[in-house]
Write a protein that holds these residues in place. Structure first.
Motif, PDB file in Angstrom:
ATOM      1  N   ARG A 183     -27.702 -33.498  22.567  1.00 26.18           N
ATOM      2  CA  ARG A 183     -27.058 -32.661  21.557  1.00 26.18           C
ATOM      3  C   ARG A 183     -26.804 -31.260  22.108  1.00 26.18           C
ATOM      4  O   ARG A 183     -27.696 -30.633  22.661  1.00 26.18           O
ATOM      5  N   TRP A 185     -26.485 -28.670  20.291  1.00 29.70           N
ATOM      6  CA  TRP A 185     -27.075 -27.622  19.459  1.00 29.70           C
ATOM      7  C   TRP A 185     -28.577 -27.473  19.613  1.00 29.70           C
ATOM      8  O   TRP A 185     -29.152 -26.495  19.125  1.00 29.70           O
ATOM      9  N   ASP A 186     -29.242 -28.435  20.236  1.00 32.76           N
ATOM     10  CA  ASP A 186     -30.703 -28.396  20.249  1.00 32.76           C
ATOM     11  C   ASP A 186     -31.227 -27.084  20.830  1.00 32.76           C
ATOM     12  O   ASP A 186     -30.824 -26.657  21.915  1.00 32.76           O
ATOM     13  N   LEU A 188     -30.776 -24.127  19.670  1.00 35.01           N
ATOM     14  CA  LEU A 188     -29.845 -22.994  19.555  1.00 35.01           C
ATOM     15  C   LEU A 188     -29.710 -22.501  18.108  1.00 35.01           C
ATOM     16  O   LEU A 188     -28.674 -21.948  17.728  1.00 35.01           O
ATOM     17  N   ARG A 189     -30.750 -22.687  17.305  1.00 36.58           N
ATOM     18  CA  ARG A 189     -30.739 -22.161  15.938  1.00 36.58           C
ATOM     19  C   ARG A 189     -30.258 -20.710  15.924  1.00 36.58           C
ATOM     20  O   ARG A 189     -30.763 -19.876  16.691  1.00 36.58           O
ATOM     21  N   ILE A 191     -27.382 -19.526  16.802  1.00 40.30           N
ATOM     22  CA  ILE A 191     -26.488 -19.148  17.900  1.00 40.30           C
ATOM     23  C   ILE A 191     -25.188 -18.529  17.373  1.00 40.30           C
ATOM     24  O   ILE A 191     -24.519 -17.759  18.076  1.00 40.30           O
TER      25      ILE A 191
END
Lengths: 214, 214
Positions: A183, A185-186, A188-189, A191
């Motif tokens: 993924r 997005w992993d 990257l909260r 971002i």
């Protein structure tokens, strides 16, 4: 002098596919994930060498054209060059063939020193060790005023994103759910903070998502 | 007589947020996840009771309006009604207040038998046990020709999706990366098969994604 990321991802955020086999080296998922990009005139010309003018000319093509524009250097992981497959063969020239589609200096991240490899079309692979912060200035210097693309793999892209080093992210979000792979997005909260986010829908059903440093 | 799902999700597919505390019962993430929806004229009128005409009137509003149109019944999990918070209080009337925004029969999935609860605005909560395939016909019957919404939680939505019971899925994909919560896509590899997928970008930056049974 922007640092850029361009990727095809699925609705569920996967940028890699997992169903490759020796008999089916791309698998069935990869062609589906990149179908809209592979159908563009730019891809057909630039990657397949088909200069007949065939290919789509809509929104996907606009992004495909921009994909190659202004890039002065690229950074990629060892896996994307092919070192994980042939780590001990100093003659291995990567799996990109005789005309790698980069046509600029490419910095391959690896801890093993290797001689640079030069191709007639302007692609030169340099093998470098170091953190994103250490390697990026070398690539920016080599780009000679152009942009630097962080090409992949996904772990490399996430490292540069997480380190705050990327100015522009273009994701082509394809309308399929892969359910497995890596993924984007992993880890990257949040971002999106510090970026302006824009979306544009292509005729193909792909949504082009662009993060630009605000 | 369509079975419908409507959800707000993040770019990374999360449809729930995790930062709620007793002091901050919605958390900081939930308001961000639903900001574009909550700004619409329909939400302000239908959910907040603000009939001043305030609120956005663009693409987000179009979907917000459609959200409430044609729904004849709803199915939700016990948690969405509030039973996980007050499982042993037979007087508990849910956390939706005196005017639950449904205004139709709502089937709450629970193994514990309870009397139905009726509200003056037309909302009636029925408490039912059974598989998605068993409960759906009851809801379709109660919908009296209208559509049935699978309201949530995310696990309930995924069950109905996985069982192939949903005709239309509308996801408002919000430009933020939450990094944690429950993902709408988990376990749904290939769910796009059998659906036509369309996307539309709103002025807010939200991408509205619609799966329709093909």
């Amino acid at each position: 002098m922007a640092v850029r990321v361009d990727l095809n991802v699925s609705l569920d955020g996967f940028a890699t596919t997992t169903d490759q086999t020796p008999e089916n080296p791309f698998g069935d998922d990869w062609p589906r994930l990149v179908a809209a990009y592979a159908a563009t005139r730019t891809f057909r010309s630039r990657v397949l060498g088909d200069d007949s003018g065939a290919g789509t000319t809509g929104v996907d093509e606009k992004y495909a054209h921009a994909y190659f524009e202004g890039i002065g250097a690229e950074i990629m992981g060892a896996g994307m060059f092919g070192l994980h497959q042939f780590p001990d063969d100093p003659q291995w020239r990567g799996w990109w063939g005789d005309e790698p589609p980069f046509e600029v200096p490419v910095f391959v991240l690896t801890h093993t020193a290797r001689d640079s490899i030069e191709f007639a079309n302007g692609t030169v692979f340099h093998f470098v060790a170091g953190s994103p912060e250490e390697v990026l200035p070398r690539a920016l210097d080599a780009a000679n005023g152009g942009d630097v693309r962080i090409g992949g793999g996904i772990d490399v892209v996430r490292q540069f994103l997480g380190a705050g080093l990327v100015d522009r992210v273009h994701l082509a979000v394809n309308p399929l759910v892969l359910g497995r792979g890596e993924r984007i997005w992993d880890g990257l909260r949040g971002i999106e903070n510090g970026y302006d986010v824009e979306s544009e829908v292509a005729e193909s059903g792909v949504t082009h998502l662009t993060f630009r440093r605000g």
